[in-house]
Design an enzyme around this catalytic site. Sequence first.
Site, PDB file in Angstrom:
ATOM      1  N   GLU A 123      92.631 170.879  33.638  1.00  0.00           N
ATOM      2  CA  GLU A 123      93.038 170.748  35.042  1.00  0.00           C
ATOM      3  C   GLU A 123      92.196 169.674  35.694  1.00  0.00           C
ATOM      4  OE1 GLU A 123      92.182 174.606  35.128  1.00  0.00           O
ATOM      5  OE2 GLU A 123      94.221 175.163  34.587  1.00  0.00           O
ATOM      6  N   TYR A 135      92.146 160.425  31.159  1.00  0.00           N
ATOM      7  CA  TYR A 135      93.026 161.312  30.391  1.00  0.00           C
ATOM      8  C   TYR A 135      94.330 160.610  30.023  1.00  0.00           C
ATOM      9  CZ  TYR A 135      89.748 164.810  32.142  1.00  0.00           C
ATOM     10  OH  TYR A 135      88.614 165.523  32.441  1.00  0.00           O
TER      11      TYR A 135
HETATM   12  C1  LIG Z   1      85.495 161.166  34.566  1.00  0.00           C
HETATM   13  C2  LIG Z   1      84.216 160.788  33.795  1.00  0.00           C
HETATM   14  C3  LIG Z   1      83.851 161.948  32.860  1.00  0.00           C
HETATM   15  C4  LIG Z   1      84.517 159.501  32.989  1.00  0.00           C
HETATM   16  O1  LIG Z   1      83.361 159.214  32.194  1.00  0.00           O
HETATM   17  P1  LIG Z   1      83.076 157.752  31.635  1.00  0.00           P
HETATM   18  O2  LIG Z   1      82.143 157.893  30.483  1.00  0.00           O
HETATM   19  O3  LIG Z   1      82.658 156.876  32.747  1.00  0.00           O
HETATM   20  O4  LIG Z   1      84.521 157.312  31.119  1.00  0.00           O
HETATM   21  P2  LIG Z   1      84.817 156.108  30.115  1.00  0.00           P
HETATM   22  O5  LIG Z   1      83.763 155.057  30.248  1.00  0.00           O
HETATM   23  O6  LIG Z   1      85.099 156.672  28.774  1.00  0.00           O
HETATM   24  O7  LIG Z   1      86.129 155.520  30.771  1.00  0.00           O
HETATM   25  C5  LIG Z   1      87.376 155.845  30.263  1.00  0.00           C
HETATM   26  C6  LIG Z   1      88.463 155.366  31.201  1.00  0.00           C
HETATM   27  O8  LIG Z   1      88.396 156.110  32.396  1.00  0.00           O
HETATM   28  C7  LIG Z   1      88.765 155.241  33.476  1.00  0.00           C
HETATM   29  N1  LIG Z   1      87.636 155.067  34.353  1.00  0.00           N
HETATM   30  C8  LIG Z   1      86.339 155.400  34.122  1.00  0.00           C
HETATM   31  N2  LIG Z   1      85.611 155.110  35.220  1.00  0.00           N
HETATM   32  C9  LIG Z   1      86.455 154.588  36.124  1.00  0.00           C
HETATM   33  C10 LIG Z   1      86.310 154.117  37.452  1.00  0.00           C
HETATM   34  N3  LIG Z   1      85.121 154.132  38.067  1.00  0.00           N
HETATM   35  N4  LIG Z   1      87.423 153.681  38.104  1.00  0.00           N
HETATM   36  C11 LIG Z   1      88.639 153.673  37.495  1.00  0.00           C
HETATM   37  N5  LIG Z   1      88.828 154.122  36.234  1.00  0.00           N
HETATM   38  C12 LIG Z   1      87.762 154.570  35.569  1.00  0.00           C
HETATM   39  C13 LIG Z   1      89.174 153.933  32.856  1.00  0.00           C
HETATM   40  O9  LIG Z   1      90.541 154.006  32.516  1.00  0.00           O
HETATM   41  C14 LIG Z   1      88.341 153.924  31.627  1.00  0.00           C
HETATM   42  O10 LIG Z   1      88.835 153.111  30.622  1.00  0.00           O
HETATM   43  P3  LIG Z   1      88.465 151.553  30.624  1.00  0.00           P
HETATM   44  O11 LIG Z   1      86.990 151.443  30.867  1.00  0.00           O
HETATM   45  O12 LIG Z   1      88.907 151.106  29.263  1.00  0.00           O
HETATM   46  O13 LIG Z   1      89.259 150.956  31.749  1.00  0.00           O
HETATM   47  C15 LIG Z   1      83.047 160.456  34.757  1.00  0.00           C
HETATM   48  O14 LIG Z   1      83.483 159.545  35.735  1.00  0.00           O
HETATM   49  C16 LIG Z   1      82.473 161.679  35.445  1.00  0.00           C
HETATM   50  O15 LIG Z   1      81.554 162.328  34.947  1.00  0.00           O
HETATM   51  N6  LIG Z   1      83.039 162.018  36.635  1.00  0.00           N
HETATM   52  C17 LIG Z   1      82.574 163.180  37.377  1.00  0.00           C
HETATM   53  C18 LIG Z   1      82.979 164.472  36.719  1.00  0.00           C
HETATM   54  C19 LIG Z   1      84.486 164.586  36.552  1.00  0.00           C
HETATM   55  O16 LIG Z   1      85.259 164.180  37.408  1.00  0.00           O
HETATM   56  N7  LIG Z   1      84.890 165.183  35.410  1.00  0.00           N
HETATM   57  C20 LIG Z   1      86.285 165.395  35.098  1.00  0.00           C
HETATM   58  C21 LIG Z   1      86.761 166.624  35.797  1.00  0.00           C
HETATM   59  S1  LIG Z   1      88.440 167.046  35.304  1.00  0.00           S
END
Ligand SMILES: CC(C)(COP(=O)(O)OP(=O)(O)OC[C@H]1O[C@@H](n2cnc3c(N)ncnc32)[C@H](O)[C@@H]1OP(=O)(O)O)[C@@H](O)C(=O)NCCC(=O)NCCS
Length: 167
Positions: A123, A135
């Site tokens: 979710e 995702y």
């Molecule tokens: C969501 C989260 C886990 C992503 O972690 P991350 O290690 O930065 O993600 P990745 O580097 O693997 O990025 C994967 C993709 O996510 C998207 N993404 C990541 N950060 C982004 C940003 N700031 N803005 C837009 N897209 C973003 C992009 O599509 C990215 O792919 P790309 O770099 O090839 O364009 C992180 O932002 C986080 O911890 N957020 C807070 C907690 C949260 O929201 N968890 C999910 C709850 S359902």
Amino acid sequence: VPSALTAKKEALLVRAMTTDDLDAVQAIEQSVQFHPWRPAHFANCLKTGNLALVVEAPAASVPSQTSAPHAIVAYAIVAVGGREADLLNIAVTPASQRQGIASRLLEYLVAQITGRADTLFLEVRVSNSTAIHLYDKLGFNQVGVRPNYYPARSGREDALILARTLS
Ligand SMILES: CC(C)(COP(=O)(O)OP(=O)(O)OC[C@H]1O[C@@H](n2cnc3c(N)ncnc32)[C@H](O)[C@@H]1OP(=O)(O)O)[C@@H](O)C(=O)NCCC(=O)NCCS
């Protein structure tokens, strides 16, 4: 058994979360989640046999970490049962975001549970466009909506239900 995750910049280690990790995990949770889990929630997840993983990086590569040789930069928790899996939590510490860590951790998780479950559900808040991008990129599809599922800054917010077939 810990395994290596190869990230863009440095070697990362993924291993099972233990109770010793909970302070570090909670600190990340507080810094990134709008409505953070309470410490007891993480502790219960470990007791109930969920798949709980942490990712470690060399501490020197992570700003504002302690003197430990490795620092936790990410974690994920998945419940598996009845051929279904639910991603309960995933987060990456702010300084280590946008380096592919969540993508690699999720792919690692998928590999771990494939064969034990047929579908991975999760979710996500409709406003969490960062996570939705992640995702979408990793092959999840929207299968439903839970109206007013999350507390929000004003009132409540819908959850999207996403799923990925495991094969
Ligand atoms: C969501 C989260 C886990 C992503 O972690 P991350 O290690 O930065 O993600 P990745 O580097 O693997 O990025 C994967 C993709 O996510 C998207 N993404 C990541 N950060 C982004 C940003 N700031 N803005 C837009 N897209 C973003 C992009 O599509 C990215 O792919 P790309 O770099 O090839 O364009 C992180 O932002 C986080 O911890 N957020 C807070 C907690 C949260 O929201 N968890 C999910 C709850 S359902």
